[in-house]
Structures are given as structure tokens and as C-alpha cells.
Design a protein around this motif. Structure first.
Motif, short mmCIF file in Angstrom:
data_model
loop_
_atom_site.label_atom_id
_atom_site.label_comp_id
_atom_site.label_asym_id
_atom_site.label_seq_id
_atom_site.Cartn_x
_atom_site.Cartn_y
_atom_site.Cartn_z
N GLY A 114 32.99 -10.07 -17.14
CA GLY A 114 33.61 -10.89 -18.16
C GLY A 114 32.65 -11.32 -19.25
O GLY A 114 33.07 -11.72 -20.33
N LEU A 115 31.36 -11.25 -18.96
CA LEU A 115 30.34 -11.68 -19.91
C LEU A 115 29.78 -10.51 -20.72
O LEU A 115 29.46 -10.65 -21.89
N LEU A 116 29.66 -9.35 -20.07
CA LEU A 116 29.18 -8.13 -20.71
C LEU A 116 30.15 -7.00 -20.38
O LEU A 116 29.84 -6.12 -19.56
N ASP A 127 31.96 -4.42 -11.91
CA ASP A 127 31.43 -5.56 -12.65
C ASP A 127 32.23 -6.84 -12.43
O ASP A 127 31.82 -7.91 -12.89
N THR A 128 33.35 -6.75 -11.71
CA THR A 128 34.07 -7.97 -11.37
C THR A 128 33.54 -8.60 -10.09
O THR A 128 33.89 -9.73 -9.76
N ALA A 129 32.68 -7.88 -9.37
CA ALA A 129 32.13 -8.39 -8.11
C ALA A 129 30.66 -8.79 -8.22
O ALA A 129 30.15 -9.54 -7.39
N ARG A 133 24.33 -14.74 -10.49
CA ARG A 133 23.45 -15.08 -9.38
C ARG A 133 22.94 -13.82 -8.68
O ARG A 133 21.76 -13.72 -8.32
N HIS A 134 23.83 -12.86 -8.45
CA HIS A 134 23.42 -11.61 -7.81
C HIS A 134 22.30 -10.93 -8.59
O HIS A 134 21.34 -10.40 -8.01
N LEU A 135 22.42 -10.91 -9.91
CA LEU A 135 21.40 -10.28 -10.75
C LEU A 135 20.08 -11.04 -10.66
O LEU A 135 19.00 -10.43 -10.52
N LEU A 136 20.13 -12.35 -10.73
CA LEU A 136 18.92 -13.16 -10.65
C LEU A 136 18.21 -13.00 -9.31
O LEU A 136 16.98 -13.04 -9.24
N GLN A 137 18.98 -12.81 -8.25
CA GLN A 137 18.42 -12.80 -6.90
C GLN A 137 18.26 -11.40 -6.32
O GLN A 137 17.89 -11.24 -5.17
N HIS A 138 18.48 -10.38 -7.12
CA HIS A 138 18.36 -8.99 -6.68
C HIS A 138 19.29 -8.68 -5.50
O HIS A 138 18.94 -7.91 -4.61
N ALA A 175 26.75 -3.33 -1.25
CA ALA A 175 27.81 -4.11 -1.91
C ALA A 175 27.20 -5.37 -2.50
O ALA A 175 26.21 -5.90 -1.98
N PRO A 176 27.74 -5.90 -3.60
CA PRO A 176 27.21 -7.13 -4.19
C PRO A 176 27.14 -8.26 -3.17
O PRO A 176 28.10 -8.54 -2.46
#
Length: 374
Positions: A114-116, A127-129, A133-138, A175-176
């Protein structure tokens, strides 16, 4: 640089290579920090031409150096000399993201789609999952990205979009939210997010939002194409060890957009300890944001936890320290601080393609932090 390329460069260009011998250790101030100095010498014996540590407690600091910051010269590494901090950049970017969360631009658990829109799609990605936070925390499921990157522009630089596209050519590793997979691609995506929300290039947004307000006058986030490390600098090297001799090729000049939002920051030992001390000391983020930063997952290594762009390590003398490491061509660095103000930042001026001395680096930090315990 691949090992076979390095060997070829050495074989064809020994006339321009720099031959250096170990130099004596240097310590400031006069007081003796023998355990830390011994650990620093062990690091330098397996790392670059030189190594330096800037450490202390909540009120005082001291610096030790062994080897040299410039080969064929007797130049101890100084705490205010600049170098490439590598993935310590990730903590700066994480802080910039959390500041945008504080401003209400988005939430940590908001899906990136929703952001990108259209950025993190295809090749099995949902990209909906995947959340911020997932990106920041790998924990996004995006695997470690590969090098070299094939999408350089005519001037040899990379865009964030090209770096992200290259990273997503690898299928999801999990999975995310299911597992930790350290990947620069996560932070290139966050760089795109910062740029969209702020309307500024990521290097400018991090500079004005994080570096500038903290008064880190010798820290910079270079733009693509800005390839030099400003003086005074610790000179970085690429090379090899043959017996008791070191063959080094200058590696100070490097294209920062190779790593961009995941590893482009230039800083000093003093500035890095100031940054992490202010962050962990509660001077940079709100208490709620700091608590989120310090919510950790287990990457798999004993005694190691990963928060939002920051790592926690269990110390041999008890307690934990917070910070990050970084490795880019020419430099291997790491900074750790504790809640009571103890701090240690280390740099060695080479990052070898094999036998990375991570254990020796951690030994220096652990010894310095434990030695500074009251």
C-alpha cells in the motif's frame, strides 16, 4: 571483488601495489588497556594494514591503534578520521523510518504494497503480507542479494529501484515473518519508502533527519557518484596476505550506490559511538519507538539478537550491548554500546573476500566494553 579477480590484479599490477609491514601499537591516553590492545593486535593480524578502537564508559573515552591507516607510513588510526561504515548505515536508515512512523506517515505493521505499489511483486512475493517491520528486521523472506549488480548506469552508478529489482530476482527464502534472512534489499526498499514519503533523496533525508540534528559533523551519506572518502581519512585497502607480507591495493575510492541505503554512510569512530549512545540512551526516538527498535528476533547465532536495524550481543561480563557491524570493500567496522554509556567502535582498513575476522572483531568490542565496566 572476487578472489580470482584479486589474484589477477596482483599478478598484473605488483608494480603499483603497496607492500606494508606491521608497525608498532599506539595507545592514547597513557593508561594501559592491555587486554583490549592484545585483542586489537589479534584482529589486525587477520585483517587490514591497521586497526583502531575508540572506547570508554559513560564519562571518559580512550583510543588504541595498531598498524597503520596508510601503508608505508607510520599513521595510527585516529578516532576522528573518516571511513566507510558499511551496514552500520542500516541503523541510520531504521531511525529515519521510525521518525516517519512517529510523524504518522505510516505504521510499522503496514503492508509495503500500500505504500510502494508494484515494487515488491512478482517472483513469489506478496506485497500485502510484507510489512515495514519485516523489512527493518530482515524477516520479509527476501534472501541475501547477490553481487555484482548488473544494472549500473552509463556513469557506473545505481538507482535504488535497480538495486531492488536486482534483489527481487531471487525467489523468497521464507514466508513473511517466518524467518530471519539478512538482505540489503530490505533496506533498499526502505530507502524507496523514505524517498516517497519525504520527497527527498534518501541520502538527503537521512542527513537532514538523523545525522544533522545529532551534530555528527564528520558523518555523511554520499550521493551516487560521490566516490571519495573526505580527509582526514583512514585509507581503505583490498589485497592479500602472503606469509609475513601484506600486498595492498588502494580501495578508498568506491561507488557508494553499490550499497546505497544499506551501506553507504561514511563516519568516524567518535561519531559512531556518539550516534549509538544517543540512540540507546533515549535521546533520538520516543520511548515507544525505542522499545520497538529493541524488540528482537533470533537470527540463529548464540548470544545474538536482531531488532529494527540494530543488533544486540550478550557480553562475556554480563548484560548486552547494542549496535551493528559493516563490511564494504576497503573497510570492516563495528560499534556497540550499553545502556549505562559504555561504548566501543572498531575499524580495520581492509575487508578481505575470505576469512572475515568477525570473531576477532567481536573479541575487541567485548574486551573493551567489559574493561570499561565500573
Amino acid at each position: 571483488m572476487k578472489l580470482q579477480t584479486l589474484r589477477l590484479s596482483l599478478a598484473l599490477g605488483l608494480a603499483s601495489a603497496l607492500l606494508a609491514f606491521p608497525t608498532a601499537a599506539h595507545a592514547q591516553p597513557a593508561e594501559d588497556h592491555a587486554p583490549t590492545l592484545a585483542a586489537l593486535k589479534a584482529l589486525q593480524a587477520n585483517a587490514g594494514p591497521g586497526a583502531g578502537v575508540h572506547a570508554g564508559d559513560g564519562s571518559t573515552s580512550w583510543t588504541l591503534s595498531t598498524g597503520t591507516g596508510t601503508v608505508n607510513q607510520n599513521r595510527p588510526i585516529q578516532p576522528d578520521e573518516r571511513f566507510r561504515a558499511g551496514s552500520q548505515t542500516k541503523t541510520f536508515v531504521a531511525v529515519a523510518v521510525l521518525k516517519l512512523v512517529e510523524q504518522g506517515a505510516f505504521s510499522l505493521d503496514e503492508p509495503i504494497g500500500g505504500l510502494l505499489p508494484g515494487v515488491v511483486t512478482g517472483n513469489g512475493y506478496d506485497d500485502t503480507a510484507i510489512t515495514v517491520r519485516h523489512l527493518l528486521q530482515h524477516t520479509s523472506g527476501i534472501p541475501t542479494n547477490g553481487l555484482p549488480l548488473p544494472q549500473a548506469g552509463p556513469d557506473g552508478t545505481y538507482t535504488l529501484a535497480a538495486l531492488v529489482k536486482d534483489g527481487l530476482r531471487f525467489a523468497p527464502a521464507a514466508a513473511p515473518g517466518a524467518a530471519f534472512h539478512y538482505s540489503n534489499t530490505n533496506y533498499e526498499i526502505l530507502g524507496l519508502l523514505i524517498e516517497k514519503v519525504t520527497g527527498l533523496p534518501v541520502y538527503e533525508a537521512v542527513t537532514t533527519g538523523v545525522i544533522g540534528p545529532l551534530g555528527l559533523t564528520r558523518t555523511s551519506f554520499p550521493a551516487a557518484g560521490d566516490r571519495a572518502v573526505p580527509e582526514p581519512a583512514v585509507h581503505g585497502y583490498r589485497g592479500a596476505r602472503i606469509g609475513g607480507f601484506y600486498f595492498w591495493l588502494d580501495g578508498t575510492v568506491y561507488e557508494p550506490s553499490n550499497f546505497y541505503a544499506s551501506g553507504a554512510v561514511i563516519s568516524t569512530l567518535k561519531d559512531l559511538t556518539a550516534f549509538y549512545r544517543a540512540l540507546i540512551g533515549g535521546e533520538v526516538l520516543t520511548p515507544a519507538s525505542l522499545a520497538e527498535l529493541e524488540r528482537t528476533v533470533q537470527p540463529g547465532a548464540p548470544g545474538v539478537e536482531y531488532g529494527l536495524g540494530i543488533t544486540a550481543y550478550a557480553l562475556s561480563c554480563g548484560g548486552k550491548a547494542w549496535g551493528h557491524n559493516g563490511a564494504v570493500p576497503g573497510y570492516f567496522t563495528q560499534t556497540l554500546v550499553t545502556k549505562d554509556g559504555r561504548h566501543a567502535s572498531v575499524v580495520t582498513n581492509a575487508h578481505l573476500v575470505t576469512n572475515v575476522p568477525s570473531a576477532q572483531m567481536m573479541k575487541v568490542l567485548d574486551t573493551a566494553l567489559c574493561e570499561s565496566r565500573g
